[in-house]
Design an enzyme around this catalytic site. Sequence first.
Site, PDB file in Angstrom:
ATOM      1  NE  ARG A 229      -5.605   0.436   8.820  1.00 31.65           N
ATOM      2  CZ  ARG A 229      -4.390   0.034   9.069  1.00 31.65           C
ATOM      3  NH1 ARG A 229      -4.188  -1.058   9.772  1.00 31.65           N
ATOM      4  NH2 ARG A 229      -3.358   0.695   8.624  1.00 31.65           N
TER       5      ARG A 229
ATOM      6  NE  ARG B 228       5.743  -1.025  11.633  1.00 36.50           N
ATOM      7  CZ  ARG B 228       4.729  -0.855  10.789  1.00 36.50           C
ATOM      8  NH1 ARG B 228       4.953  -0.319   9.607  1.00 36.50           N
ATOM      9  NH2 ARG B 228       3.514  -1.215  11.121  1.00 36.50           N
TER      10      ARG B 228
ATOM     11  NE  ARG C  13       0.344  -4.355  12.019  1.00 33.92           N
ATOM     12  CZ  ARG C  13       1.444  -4.261  11.287  1.00 33.92           C
ATOM     13  NH1 ARG C  13       2.505  -4.975  11.575  1.00 33.92           N
ATOM     14  NH2 ARG C  13       1.484  -3.449  10.259  1.00 33.92           N
TER      15      ARG C  13
ATOM     16  NE  ARG D 251       6.148  -3.995   6.725  1.00 36.58           N
ATOM     17  CZ  ARG D 251       4.934  -3.509   6.457  1.00 36.58           C
ATOM     18  NH1 ARG D 251       4.499  -3.439   5.223  1.00 36.58           N
ATOM     19  NH2 ARG D 251       4.157  -3.097   7.425  1.00 36.58           N
TER      20      ARG D 251
ATOM     21  CE  LYS E  80      -2.404  -0.661   3.810  1.00 37.16           C
ATOM     22  NZ  LYS E  80      -2.081  -2.001   4.309  1.00 37.16           N
TER      23      LYS E  80
HETATM   24  P1  AMP Z   1      -0.169  -0.082   9.641  1.00 40.14           P
HETATM   25  O1  AMP Z   1       1.279   0.203   9.606  1.00 40.14           O
HETATM   26  O2  AMP Z   1      -0.930   0.686   8.602  1.00 40.14           O
HETATM   27  O3  AMP Z   1      -0.497  -1.538   9.625  1.00 40.14           O
HETATM   28  O4  AMP Z   1      -0.707   0.465  11.050  1.00 40.14           O
HETATM   29  C1  AMP Z   1      -0.046   0.124  12.242  1.00 40.14           C
HETATM   30  C2  AMP Z   1      -0.966   0.312  13.418  1.00 40.14           C
HETATM   31  O5  AMP Z   1      -1.471   1.658  13.470  1.00 40.14           O
HETATM   32  C3  AMP Z   1      -2.205  -0.562  13.425  1.00 40.14           C
HETATM   33  O6  AMP Z   1      -1.938  -1.860  13.940  1.00 40.14           O
HETATM   34  C4  AMP Z   1      -3.118   0.244  14.356  1.00 40.14           C
HETATM   35  O7  AMP Z   1      -2.725   0.122  15.711  1.00 40.14           O
HETATM   36  C5  AMP Z   1      -2.823   1.666  13.937  1.00 40.14           C
HETATM   37  N1  AMP Z   1      -3.693   2.103  12.814  1.00 40.14           N
HETATM   38  C6  AMP Z   1      -3.321   2.394  11.543  1.00 40.14           C
HETATM   39  N2  AMP Z   1      -4.365   2.781  10.785  1.00 40.14           N
HETATM   40  C7  AMP Z   1      -5.441   2.728  11.614  1.00 40.14           C
HETATM   41  C8  AMP Z   1      -6.836   2.982  11.440  1.00 40.14           C
HETATM   42  N3  AMP Z   1      -7.369   3.371  10.255  1.00 40.14           N
HETATM   43  N4  AMP Z   1      -7.641   2.813  12.524  1.00 40.14           N
HETATM   44  C9  AMP Z   1      -7.164   2.435  13.720  1.00 40.14           C
HETATM   45  N5  AMP Z   1      -5.871   2.147  13.943  1.00 40.14           N
HETATM   46  C10 AMP Z   1      -5.007   2.295  12.914  1.00 40.14           C
END
Ligand code: AMP
Length: 214
Positions: free
Chosen positions: A88, A160, A171, A127, A13
């Site tokens: 999401r 990370r 996740r 990653r 993404k």
């Molecule tokens: P990502 O790197 O996009 O997978 O996001 C990492 C973390 O950020 C997720 O596991 C959530 O804790 C938080 N996060 C990211 N986007 C959202 C969203 N739209 N709503 C709620 N939490 C989010």
Amino acid sequence: MNLIVLGPQGSGKGTQARLLVSKLGLVYLEMGEVLRELASKKTPLGEKIASFQSQGKLVTDEIITEVLKSFLTEENFKKGILFDGFPRTFPQAGLLEDELKNHQVKIDRVIFLNISFQESLRRLKARRICPTCGANYNLVTMPPKNGELCDQCGSQLIARSDETDEVIKERLAVYQKETLPLIEAYRQKGILLEVNGGQPVAAIHLEILKNLGS
Ligand code: AMP
């Protein structure tokens, strides 16, 4: 043009979003990254966000609303916005829709980068980031030239903190339960553009541009 990019973790993404933002001159809202930045600050809000992220859980809609409102300005809408990793959930999609209505704009397309659960798991485990300069790598799809050292500054790369096996599984579970049904709703609405995320980066980018008519 306003776009949303969704897909499981590791589907590329961020990579595709950055290419589109620079090609189409859009403003970029990478929700995960904005939240990580807030989480790195030693404030009560930062600590709250960090605790959700470290468990792989979604942060609350209250926090998301704060971030969203500060971002949805007339100036950004004039350029067009690309939302990466947001919305999401159905409630988040509702929040966004209300805000868009207030500004009399709409989402033109939702780009869905689709890869399998197994592929997502494989890519996430590979990653790495550079703790010094922040460069991103993937030992499978975008490896550094020299072992696990950063090409740009030579630091030892690390995973990370939310990319341990346990947190990755959480996740992905959240994605399947909360986000996949939302993606299907966008399909029903007729605005979904589904792309096979297993293709090379350049091929995916071209396919998206062709379908956007850009
Ligand atoms: P990502 O790197 O996009 O997978 O996001 C990492 C973390 O950020 C997720 O596991 C959530 O804790 C938080 N996060 C990211 N986007 C959202 C969203 N739209 N709503 C709620 N939490 C989010």
